[in-house]
Design a protein around this motif. Structure first.
Motif, PDB file in Angstrom:
ATOM      1  N   MET A 286     -40.552 -47.323  26.000  1.00  0.00           N
ATOM      2  CA  MET A 286     -41.673 -47.266  26.943  1.00  0.00           C
ATOM      3  C   MET A 286     -41.162 -47.033  28.360  1.00  0.00           C
ATOM      4  SD  MET A 286     -44.112 -50.312  25.391  1.00  0.00           S
ATOM      5  CE  MET A 286     -45.439 -50.052  26.580  1.00  0.00           C
ATOM      6  N   ASP A 287     -42.027 -46.515  29.204  1.00  0.00           N
ATOM      7  CA  ASP A 287     -41.675 -46.183  30.584  1.00  0.00           C
ATOM      8  C   ASP A 287     -41.578 -47.459  31.422  1.00  0.00           C
ATOM      9  OD1 ASP A 287     -41.375 -45.165  33.105  1.00  0.00           O
ATOM     10  OD2 ASP A 287     -43.221 -43.973  33.099  1.00  0.00           O
ATOM     11  N   PRO A 288     -40.441 -47.718  32.081  1.00  0.00           N
ATOM     12  CA  PRO A 288     -40.318 -48.906  32.933  1.00  0.00           C
ATOM     13  C   PRO A 288     -41.413 -48.981  33.993  1.00  0.00           C
ATOM     14  CG  PRO A 288     -38.177 -47.872  32.638  1.00  0.00           C
ATOM     15  CD  PRO A 288     -39.197 -46.938  32.051  1.00  0.00           C
ATOM     16  N   MET A 289     -41.895 -47.816  34.421  1.00  0.00           N
ATOM     17  CA  MET A 289     -42.907 -47.784  35.473  1.00  0.00           C
ATOM     18  C   MET A 289     -44.186 -48.496  35.036  1.00  0.00           C
ATOM     19  SD  MET A 289     -43.102 -46.779  38.526  1.00  0.00           S
ATOM     20  CE  MET A 289     -44.433 -46.990  39.675  1.00  0.00           C
ATOM     21  N   THR A 290     -44.494 -48.437  33.741  1.00  0.00           N
ATOM     22  CA  THR A 290     -45.668 -49.132  33.223  1.00  0.00           C
ATOM     23  C   THR A 290     -45.581 -50.626  33.514  1.00  0.00           C
ATOM     24  OG1 THR A 290     -45.851 -47.514  31.440  1.00  0.00           O
ATOM     25  CG2 THR A 290     -47.010 -49.599  31.143  1.00  0.00           C
ATOM     26  N   PHE A 291     -44.391 -51.179  33.376  1.00  0.00           N
ATOM     27  CA  PHE A 291     -44.201 -52.613  33.571  1.00  0.00           C
ATOM     28  C   PHE A 291     -44.078 -52.974  35.043  1.00  0.00           C
ATOM     29  CE2 PHE A 291     -43.339 -51.802  29.241  1.00  0.00           C
ATOM     30  CZ  PHE A 291     -43.736 -52.943  28.570  1.00  0.00           C
ATOM     31  N   ILE A 292     -43.525 -52.071  35.843  1.00  0.00           N
ATOM     32  CA  ILE A 292     -43.453 -52.343  37.291  1.00  0.00           C
ATOM     33  C   ILE A 292     -44.863 -52.366  37.873  1.00  0.00           C
ATOM     34  CG2 ILE A 292     -42.509 -51.591  39.497  1.00  0.00           C
ATOM     35  CD1 ILE A 292     -40.299 -50.154  37.941  1.00  0.00           C
ATOM     36  N   ARG A 293     -45.719 -51.445  37.417  1.00  0.00           N
ATOM     37  CA  ARG A 293     -47.114 -51.444  37.882  1.00  0.00           C
ATOM     38  C   ARG A 293     -47.799 -52.753  37.498  1.00  0.00           C
ATOM     39  NH1 ARG A 293     -47.254 -45.729  36.451  1.00  0.00           N
ATOM     40  NH2 ARG A 293     -47.997 -46.305  34.385  1.00  0.00           N
ATOM     41  N   ARG A 294     -47.586 -53.193  36.246  1.00  0.00           N
ATOM     42  CA  ARG A 294     -48.218 -54.433  35.799  1.00  0.00           C
ATOM     43  C   ARG A 294     -47.661 -55.632  36.581  1.00  0.00           C
ATOM     44  NH1 ARG A 294     -51.270 -56.151  31.350  1.00  0.00           N
ATOM     45  NH2 ARG A 294     -51.972 -53.986  31.378  1.00  0.00           N
ATOM     46  N   LEU A 295     -46.368 -55.606  36.875  1.00  0.00           N
ATOM     47  CA  LEU A 295     -45.756 -56.672  37.677  1.00  0.00           C
ATOM     48  C   LEU A 295     -46.382 -56.731  39.060  1.00  0.00           C
ATOM     49  CD1 LEU A 295     -43.515 -58.790  38.239  1.00  0.00           C
ATOM     50  CD2 LEU A 295     -42.034 -56.870  38.901  1.00  0.00           C
ATOM     51  N   THR A 296     -46.580 -55.562  39.666  1.00  0.00           N
ATOM     52  CA  THR A 296     -47.168 -55.502  41.010  1.00  0.00           C
ATOM     53  C   THR A 296     -48.568 -56.089  41.007  1.00  0.00           C
ATOM     54  OG1 THR A 296     -45.883 -53.483  41.422  1.00  0.00           O
ATOM     55  CG2 THR A 296     -47.666 -53.982  42.955  1.00  0.00           C
ATOM     56  N   VAL A 297     -49.350 -55.767  39.978  1.00  0.00           N
ATOM     57  CA  VAL A 297     -50.701 -56.324  39.857  1.00  0.00           C
ATOM     58  C   VAL A 297     -50.634 -57.837  39.693  1.00  0.00           C
ATOM     59  CG1 VAL A 297     -52.770 -56.400  38.410  1.00  0.00           C
ATOM     60  CG2 VAL A 297     -51.697 -54.203  38.931  1.00  0.00           C
ATOM     61  N   ALA A 298     -49.713 -58.295  38.844  1.00  0.00           N
ATOM     62  CA  ALA A 298     -49.586 -59.734  38.588  1.00  0.00           C
ATOM     63  C   ALA A 298     -49.217 -60.500  39.856  1.00  0.00           C
ATOM     64  CB  ALA A 298     -48.544 -59.982  37.507  1.00  0.00           C
ATOM     65  N   CYS A 299     -48.459 -59.857  40.737  1.00  0.00           N
ATOM     66  CA  CYS A 299     -48.053 -60.524  41.978  1.00  0.00           C
ATOM     67  C   CYS A 299     -49.240 -60.828  42.881  1.00  0.00           C
ATOM     68  CB  CYS A 299     -47.022 -59.674  42.727  1.00  0.00           C
ATOM     69  SG  CYS A 299     -45.387 -59.735  41.964  1.00  0.00           S
ATOM     70  N   SER A 300     -50.332 -60.115  42.689  1.00  0.00           N
ATOM     71  CA  SER A 300     -51.549 -60.434  43.439  1.00  0.00           C
ATOM     72  C   SER A 300     -52.510 -61.261  42.593  1.00  0.00           C
ATOM     73  CB  SER A 300     -52.243 -59.139  43.879  1.00  0.00           C
ATOM     74  OG  SER A 300     -53.387 -59.426  44.635  1.00  0.00           O
ATOM     75  N   GLU A 301     -52.650 -60.878  41.321  1.00  0.00           N
ATOM     76  CA  GLU A 301     -53.614 -61.542  40.449  1.00  0.00           C
ATOM     77  C   GLU A 301     -53.216 -62.972  40.109  1.00  0.00           C
ATOM     78  OE1 GLU A 301     -55.374 -61.038  35.892  1.00  0.00           O
ATOM     79  OE2 GLU A 301     -54.305 -59.373  36.838  1.00  0.00           O
ATOM     80  N   ASP A 302     -51.919 -63.199  39.901  1.00  0.00           N
ATOM     81  CA  ASP A 302     -51.471 -64.501  39.403  1.00  0.00           C
ATOM     82  C   ASP A 302     -50.647 -65.312  40.397  1.00  0.00           C
ATOM     83  OD1 ASP A 302     -52.419 -64.331  36.576  1.00  0.00           O
ATOM     84  OD2 ASP A 302     -51.142 -62.557  36.591  1.00  0.00           O
ATOM     85  N   ILE A 303     -50.185 -64.670  41.467  1.00  0.00           N
ATOM     86  CA  ILE A 303     -49.372 -65.370  42.471  1.00  0.00           C
ATOM     87  C   ILE A 303     -50.073 -65.348  43.816  1.00  0.00           C
ATOM     88  CG2 ILE A 303     -47.153 -65.410  43.679  1.00  0.00           C
ATOM     89  CD1 ILE A 303     -46.006 -63.957  41.161  1.00  0.00           C
ATOM     90  N   GLY A 304     -50.437 -64.154  44.232  1.00  0.00           N
ATOM     91  CA  GLY A 304     -51.232 -63.998  45.441  1.00  0.00           C
ATOM     92  C   GLY A 304     -50.620 -64.603  46.676  1.00  0.00           C
ATOM     93  N   LEU A 305     -51.441 -65.303  47.421  1.00  0.00           N
ATOM     94  CA  LEU A 305     -51.022 -65.851  48.701  1.00  0.00           C
ATOM     95  C   LEU A 305     -50.192 -67.123  48.568  1.00  0.00           C
ATOM     96  CD1 LEU A 305     -54.396 -65.206  50.507  1.00  0.00           C
ATOM     97  CD2 LEU A 305     -52.244 -63.995  50.900  1.00  0.00           C
ATOM     98  N   ALA A 306     -50.026 -67.599  47.326  1.00  0.00           N
ATOM     99  CA  ALA A 306     -49.148 -68.752  47.132  1.00  0.00           C
ATOM    100  C   ALA A 306     -47.708 -68.369  47.461  1.00  0.00           C
ATOM    101  CB  ALA A 306     -49.246 -69.257  45.690  1.00  0.00           C
ATOM    102  N   ASN A 307     -47.368 -67.092  47.241  1.00  0.00           N
ATOM    103  CA  ASN A 307     -46.055 -66.571  47.641  1.00  0.00           C
ATOM    104  C   ASN A 307     -46.173 -65.058  47.842  1.00  0.00           C
ATOM    105  OD1 ASN A 307     -43.420 -66.029  48.211  1.00  0.00           O
ATOM    106  ND2 ASN A 307     -42.585 -66.722  46.261  1.00  0.00           N
ATOM    107  N   PRO A 308     -46.590 -64.613  49.023  1.00  0.00           N
ATOM    108  CA  PRO A 308     -46.772 -63.177  49.280  1.00  0.00           C
ATOM    109  C   PRO A 308     -45.490 -62.366  49.126  1.00  0.00           C
ATOM    110  CG  PRO A 308     -47.808 -64.512  50.998  1.00  0.00           C
ATOM    111  CD  PRO A 308     -46.979 -65.437  50.179  1.00  0.00           C
TER     112      PRO A 308
END
Length: 443
Positions: A286-308
């Motif tokens: 699979m393309d690593p980019m698929t997972f980097i995109r999902r990671l980027t989304v998770a950094c806002s969806e699941d972490i957010g302002l708790a650790n920008p």
């Protein structure tokens, strides 16, 4: 007479061992006790010859086709097999036409088994619907891919879905032991001795695919040079030469599942998040980019302002992948994944968005308060666009005033958590709310 000639004499058809040893009854069937065990629905239906339209979903070698063959042995009606790889809509329509004739003239039912049904596109699957709805045919579909991704919803709703579980090494061992003892269909006619280590290796490499295990066992037996006394001894060496580690297939369903596992692991396990990432890229291609995109989304969806800073790490990984490619960027991406997993978590952002979307659904329109409207043109004050209080002119750069439309002026959407940096925001929010309550009380 060599071994091949001997086998041909004993079994003129020269069918593969996996085919010869295919179970013919439910008692011989291996695994899937959750659907064909004693008193289970599907078992009762098969034994009573009352099978309705069903979908069999499971990995290769788990027994889907074997189960269909057992149904064929039990039924008093006609049983037609088609494979979606080489069958056409014309073939399906011919079966339906013959089934209609059999039902009208002889009151005889017809079961159509369509293997690899996911290979039929949506329009091809549509050709089955009228016949299934009217009961002209009883449809049995088999698929290795998630039917909710690959099979028409209408066809799923008219069928009972049975999910077959992956078989284990123990199941493969049982199948091979049966083959070694069976003198008519198996390898029992040979002076064969298979070491326990060899059996375990084949079972492990088969990865739950009984067909693969039996084919490997047969290959080892048929290619091993007999010893002086005629005994054919299969050791670990012969077993290793007869079976290789299977190539992992990554169909669309598997990719969705692995990506889902990766995202969910970001919320709770560094080890799992790294594992699913490298498994997907290195094993499934699979393309690593698929997972980097999902990671980027998770950094806002699941972490957010708790650790920008998690978002900064993710975007840096994305940039590194674009600039230096794979595999060099794997270190930067792994760093970003680990930083995200070990960060304090907060879902306050998606919750705020959800509340806002709900508020918009409930409100037909949102009138901008007069003091928030544009005032850059002459005459704005005459229209009543005035009264805005500039927060920077007030202590702590904050002033109590209405910002939301009248209909939802008292609603709260973003509620900071006590996680990480959001804890400071929560304190700030409470301070502002207290000031608003005080000013409201004074008025």
């Amino acid at each position: 007479m060599d071994l091949f000639s001997y086998q041909e004499e004993q079994n003129p058809s020269m069918r593969l061992l996996a085919d010869r040893m295919r179970p013919k009854t439910l008692d011989e069937y291996i695994g899937q006790e959750h659907i064909v065990g004693p008193h289970r629905l599907l078992r009762r239906a098969i034994e009573a010859d009352r099978v309705s339209s069903i979908l069999l979903y499971g990995p290769p070698g788990c027994g889907k086709t074997t189960l269909a063959n057992i149904i064929a042995e039990r039924t008093q009606g006609a049983f037609v097999r088609l494979n979606a790889v080489d069958a056409s809509v014309k073939d399906v329509r011919e079966v339906i036409q013959e089934a209609e004739t059999a039902r009208n003239m002889y009151a005889r039912k017809t079961i159509l088994f369509l293997d690899e049904v996911h290979r039929f596109n949506r329009s091809q699957q549509d050709a089955l619907l009228p016949a299934v709805e009217k009961g002209t045919i009883i449809f049995i579909g088999a698929t290795t891919e998630n039917p909710f991704h690959t099979v028409n919803g209408a066809l799923i709703s008219r069928s009972t879905l049975f999910q077959l579980k992956p078989l284990t090494a123990e199941h493969s061992m049982l199948a091979m032991q049966r083959a070694l003892l069976d003198k008519e269909q198996g390898l029992g006619f040979l002076p064969l001795q298979v070491d326990e280590e060899a059996m375990k290796h084949i079972a492990a490499m088969a990865n739950g695919d009984i067909r693969r295990a039996l084919n490997a066992l047969e290959l080892a037996a048929m290619t091993t040079t007999p010893e002086e006394d005629g005994t054919i001894r299969v050791t670990l060496q012969e077993a290793e030469e007869s079976v290789r580690r299977p190539t992992v297939q990554a169909d669309e369903s598997t990719q969705y599942d692995v990506l889902s596992a990766f995202h969910k692991s970001i919320r709770g396990s560094s080890d799992a998040a790294l594992f699913w990432f490298f498994y997907a890229v290195e094993k499934l291609g699979m393309d690593p980019m698929t997972f980097i995109r999902r990671l980027t989304v998770a950094c806002s969806e699941d972490i957010g302002l708790a650790n920008p800073q998690a978002m900064v790490q993710a975007v840096s990984a994305l940039e590194a992948y674009h600039r230096i490619g794979w595999p060099e960027s794997k270190y930067i991406i792994s760093q970003a994944i680990l930083f995200a997993v070990e960060s304090p978590k907060s879902n306050s952002i998606p919750v705020a968005i959800q509340r806002i979307m709900q508020a918009m659904e409930e409100s037909r329109s949102a009138e901008v308060p007069m003091h928030l409207r544009d005032t850059h043109y002459k005459g704005a004050a005459q229209l009543g666009n005035k009264g805005y209080q500039y927060p920077h002119d007030y202590p702590e750069h904050y002033v109590v005033q209405q910002y939301l439309p009248d209909a939802i002026r008292n609603r709260t959407f973003f509620m900071a958590s006590e996680q990480g940096m959001e804890a400071k925001m929560k304190i700030n929010q409470e301070r502002r709310r207290n000031r608003a309550r005080q000013e409201k009380g004074e008025r």
